[in-house]
Design a protein around this motif. Structure first.
Motif, PDB file in Angstrom:
ATOM      1  N   LYS A 168       0.735  73.386 -17.291  1.00  0.00           N
ATOM      2  CA  LYS A 168       0.282  74.083 -16.093  1.00  0.00           C
ATOM      3  C   LYS A 168      -1.217  73.866 -15.883  1.00  0.00           C
ATOM      4  N   GLY A 169      -1.997  73.963 -16.945  1.00  0.00           N
ATOM      5  CA  GLY A 169      -3.431  73.754 -16.854  1.00  0.00           C
ATOM      6  C   GLY A 169      -3.777  72.333 -16.440  1.00  0.00           C
ATOM      7  N   LEU A 170      -2.989  71.374 -16.944  1.00  0.00           N
ATOM      8  CA  LEU A 170      -3.225  69.971 -16.599  1.00  0.00           C
ATOM      9  C   LEU A 170      -2.974  69.728 -15.107  1.00  0.00           C
ATOM     10  N   TRP A 171      -1.873  70.245 -14.585  1.00  0.00           N
ATOM     11  CA  TRP A 171      -1.556  70.049 -13.174  1.00  0.00           C
ATOM     12  C   TRP A 171      -2.547  70.777 -12.266  1.00  0.00           C
ATOM     13  N   LEU A 172      -2.973  71.950 -12.680  1.00  0.00           N
ATOM     14  CA  LEU A 172      -3.987  72.669 -11.912  1.00  0.00           C
ATOM     15  C   LEU A 172      -5.287  71.868 -11.854  1.00  0.00           C
ATOM     16  N   SER A 173      -5.634  71.212 -12.957  1.00  0.00           N
ATOM     17  CA  SER A 173      -6.840  70.393 -13.014  1.00  0.00           C
ATOM     18  C   SER A 173      -6.735  69.210 -12.050  1.00  0.00           C
ATOM     19  N   ILE A 174      -5.557  68.587 -12.004  1.00  0.00           N
ATOM     20  CA  ILE A 174      -5.344  67.437 -11.111  1.00  0.00           C
ATOM     21  C   ILE A 174      -5.466  67.866  -9.648  1.00  0.00           C
ATOM     22  N   ILE A 175      -4.803  68.970  -9.296  1.00  0.00           N
ATOM     23  CA  ILE A 175      -4.857  69.455  -7.906  1.00  0.00           C
ATOM     24  C   ILE A 175      -6.291  69.835  -7.533  1.00  0.00           C
ATOM     25  N   ALA A 176      -6.974  70.534  -8.446  1.00  0.00           N
ATOM     26  CA  ALA A 176      -8.357  70.941  -8.192  1.00  0.00           C
ATOM     27  C   ALA A 176      -9.253  69.716  -8.003  1.00  0.00           C
ATOM     28  N   GLY A 177      -9.049  68.690  -8.828  1.00  0.00           N
ATOM     29  CA  GLY A 177      -9.873  67.487  -8.734  1.00  0.00           C
ATOM     30  C   GLY A 177      -9.676  66.746  -7.423  1.00  0.00           C
ATOM     31  N   VAL A 178      -8.437  66.649  -6.971  1.00  0.00           N
ATOM     32  CA  VAL A 178      -8.155  65.966  -5.706  1.00  0.00           C
ATOM     33  C   VAL A 178      -8.808  66.714  -4.546  1.00  0.00           C
ATOM     34  N   LEU A 179      -8.641  68.023  -4.517  1.00  0.00           N
ATOM     35  CA  LEU A 179      -9.235  68.824  -3.447  1.00  0.00           C
ATOM     36  C   LEU A 179     -10.763  68.772  -3.492  1.00  0.00           C
ATOM     37  N   MET A 180     -11.313  68.836  -4.695  1.00  0.00           N
ATOM     38  CA  MET A 180     -12.766  68.804  -4.858  1.00  0.00           C
ATOM     39  C   MET A 180     -13.342  67.472  -4.389  1.00  0.00           C
ATOM     40  N   GLY A 181     -12.548  66.413  -4.480  1.00  0.00           N
ATOM     41  CA  GLY A 181     -13.014  65.101  -4.047  1.00  0.00           C
ATOM     42  C   GLY A 181     -13.109  64.967  -2.544  1.00  0.00           C
ATOM     43  N   PHE A 182     -12.466  65.882  -1.806  1.00  0.00           N
ATOM     44  CA  PHE A 182     -12.433  65.779  -0.345  1.00  0.00           C
ATOM     45  C   PHE A 182     -13.390  66.731   0.375  1.00  0.00           C
ATOM     46  N   PHE A 183     -13.763  67.838  -0.237  1.00  0.00           N
ATOM     47  CA  PHE A 183     -14.489  68.866   0.513  1.00  0.00           C
ATOM     48  C   PHE A 183     -15.820  68.358   1.072  1.00  0.00           C
ATOM     49  N   PHE A 184     -16.539  67.513   0.310  1.00  0.00           N
ATOM     50  CA  PHE A 184     -17.862  67.060   0.720  1.00  0.00           C
ATOM     51  C   PHE A 184     -17.784  66.201   1.979  1.00  0.00           C
ATOM     52  N   ARG A 185     -16.724  65.400   2.100  1.00  0.00           N
ATOM     53  CA  ARG A 185     -16.577  64.534   3.278  1.00  0.00           C
ATOM     54  C   ARG A 185     -16.400  65.356   4.553  1.00  0.00           C
ATOM     55  N   PHE A 186     -15.667  66.489   4.461  1.00  0.00           N
ATOM     56  CA  PHE A 186     -15.513  67.355   5.622  1.00  0.00           C
ATOM     57  C   PHE A 186     -16.873  67.855   6.114  1.00  0.00           C
ATOM     58  N   VAL A 187     -17.712  68.265   5.165  1.00  0.00           N
ATOM     59  CA  VAL A 187     -19.035  68.761   5.539  1.00  0.00           C
ATOM     60  C   VAL A 187     -19.888  67.614   6.073  1.00  0.00           C
ATOM     61  N   ALA A 188     -19.863  66.472   5.369  1.00  0.00           N
ATOM     62  CA  ALA A 188     -20.662  65.315   5.778  1.00  0.00           C
ATOM     63  C   ALA A 188     -20.287  64.839   7.174  1.00  0.00           C
ATOM     64  N   ALA A 189     -19.010  64.935   7.526  1.00  0.00           N
ATOM     65  CA  ALA A 189     -18.560  64.481   8.844  1.00  0.00           C
ATOM     66  C   ALA A 189     -19.135  65.322   9.977  1.00  0.00           C
ATOM     67  N   SER A 190     -19.613  66.513   9.657  1.00  0.00           N
ATOM     68  CA  SER A 190     -20.168  67.393  10.685  1.00  0.00           C
ATOM     69  C   SER A 190     -21.683  67.241  10.830  1.00  0.00           C
ATOM     70  N   VAL A 191     -22.279  66.426   9.961  1.00  0.00           N
ATOM     71  CA  VAL A 191     -23.736  66.314   9.903  1.00  0.00           C
ATOM     72  C   VAL A 191     -24.217  65.049  10.614  1.00  0.00           C
ATOM     73  N   ALA A 192     -25.289  65.175  11.410  1.00  0.00           N
ATOM     74  CA  ALA A 192     -25.891  64.026  12.085  1.00  0.00           C
ATOM     75  C   ALA A 192     -26.484  63.067  11.062  1.00  0.00           C
TER      76      ALA A 192
END
Length: 333
Positions: A168-192
């Motif tokens: 369970k901990g391993l799968w949670l780590s994988i899901i967290a890592g995938v999501l964490m890899g995307f959040f910055f791009r969402f913010v960056a896409a809104s920035v000039a």
């Protein structure tokens, strides 16, 4: 607004980002064991919102360059506002899942899997979107940082020999890592991309980080409430516990944790014009090694570890320093 106009200054800000992102969790260690992470997390998110607002109203509204905070917020198009907000929602669930994974599987599994995935995905995604820097040096540096994270994991595994690894901990780590890899791009896409003459409809870093922080705080009423009442490990926590078990010291510690993390996020976005989003994100995620340094040198987690384990620690820091140097050099070589 205050604008960074040299790569050298941007690197300094990114090193501060790395220090902040690798240090905020120490505030949780300062809280008592009777103060569950879910309750600490409310104050943590509040600290992020407060600091982002203060930055926006002060350094984000001073000087003659760029757009002031309120002016920028009022002219932002819905697509930009939505993107930054979604970034906060995604980051929040990723961060909570990572904390849960650490609680269930331990640092040795959660950090190398979660942050390792986030580092690789985040750099690739942001580089493809805005290709700034020498790709060979950038990804070579990322590879060395990844090796350092693996060595960190091996050291923790040796330290905690005999403990079973939770699927369970391993799968949670994988899901967290995938999501964490995307959040910055969402913010960056809104920035000039040009902070001095920002494009109409897009936002400056100060405004984008504020909207991002609002996304974190509001989504907390969904994500953290689930973690409170349906915890993956440990006892159920209620909203009444926040008021009955908390005190001024505990609340201030949580807010401080959010302030520290938000300083890192703000500096990362400010540095992105000179460094590029991929380098900004890559250096920031070197925070894993900063967290490891706290564990080794301050909390003395390896004080009684055998010499073989300590050699892994020294090798980890060596790979990290060289990898960090390559990532920094990728912008100028």
């Amino acid at each position: 607004m205050l604008i960074i106009q040299s790569y050298a200054t941007a690197v300094i800000l990114l090193i501060i980002t790395m220090l902040c992102w690798g240090s905020w969790a120490n505030t949780q260690k300062l809280a008592t064991q009777k103060w569950p992470f879910q309750l600490f997390y409310w104050d943590y998110t509040l600290g992020i919102v407060l600091l982002s607002l203060i930055f926006g109203l002060t350094i984000g509204s001073s000087g003659e360059l760029g757009r002031s905070f309120w002016e920028d917020l009022q002219q932002a198009e819905s697509a930009a506002l939505r993107s930054a907000f979604i970034g906060g929602v995604v980051f929040n669930i990723a961060n909570l899942l990572l904390v849960a994974a650490i609680d269930i599987a331990g640092m040795a599994v959660a950090f190398p899997v979660g942050i390792g995935l986030a580092l690789v995905l985040g750099v690739i995604i942001n580089y493809v979107a805005v290709p700034v820097g020498n790709p060979w040096m950038l990804f070579g540096g990322v590879l060395l940082v990844m090796i350092a994270i693996v060595l960190d994991a091996l050291a923790y595994r040796q330290k905690e020999q005999g403990k079973a690894v939770s699927n369970k901990g391993l799968w949670l780590s994988i899901i967290a890592g995938v999501l964490m890899g995307f959040f910055f791009r969402f913010v960056a896409a809104s920035v000039a991309t040009d902070f001095e003459y920002p494009q109409a409809g897009l936002m400056t870093p100060y405004t984008a980080v504020f909207v991002f922080s609002v996304g974190i705080f509001l989504s907390n009423f969904i994500w953290n409430t689930i973690f409170m009442y349906r915890p993956l490990k440990g006892e159920r926590v209620t909203f009444s516990d926040y008021f009955s078990k908390g005190n001024v010291r505990l609340h201030l510690i949580g807010i401080l944790g959010g302030v520290i993390w938000c300083i890192g996020m703000s500096f990362s976005m400010l540095a992105s014009e000179q460094a590029g989003f991929a380098i900004s994100y890559g250096l920031g995620q070197g925070a894993t090694m900063v967290a490891a340094a706290w564990g080794v040198f301050v909390w003395r987690e390896f004080a009684e570890a055998p010499s073989k384990t300590q050699q892994l620690i020294y090798a980890m820091f060596a790979f990290f320093v060289v990898g960090l140097a390559l990532v920094i050099a990728a912008r100028v070589v």
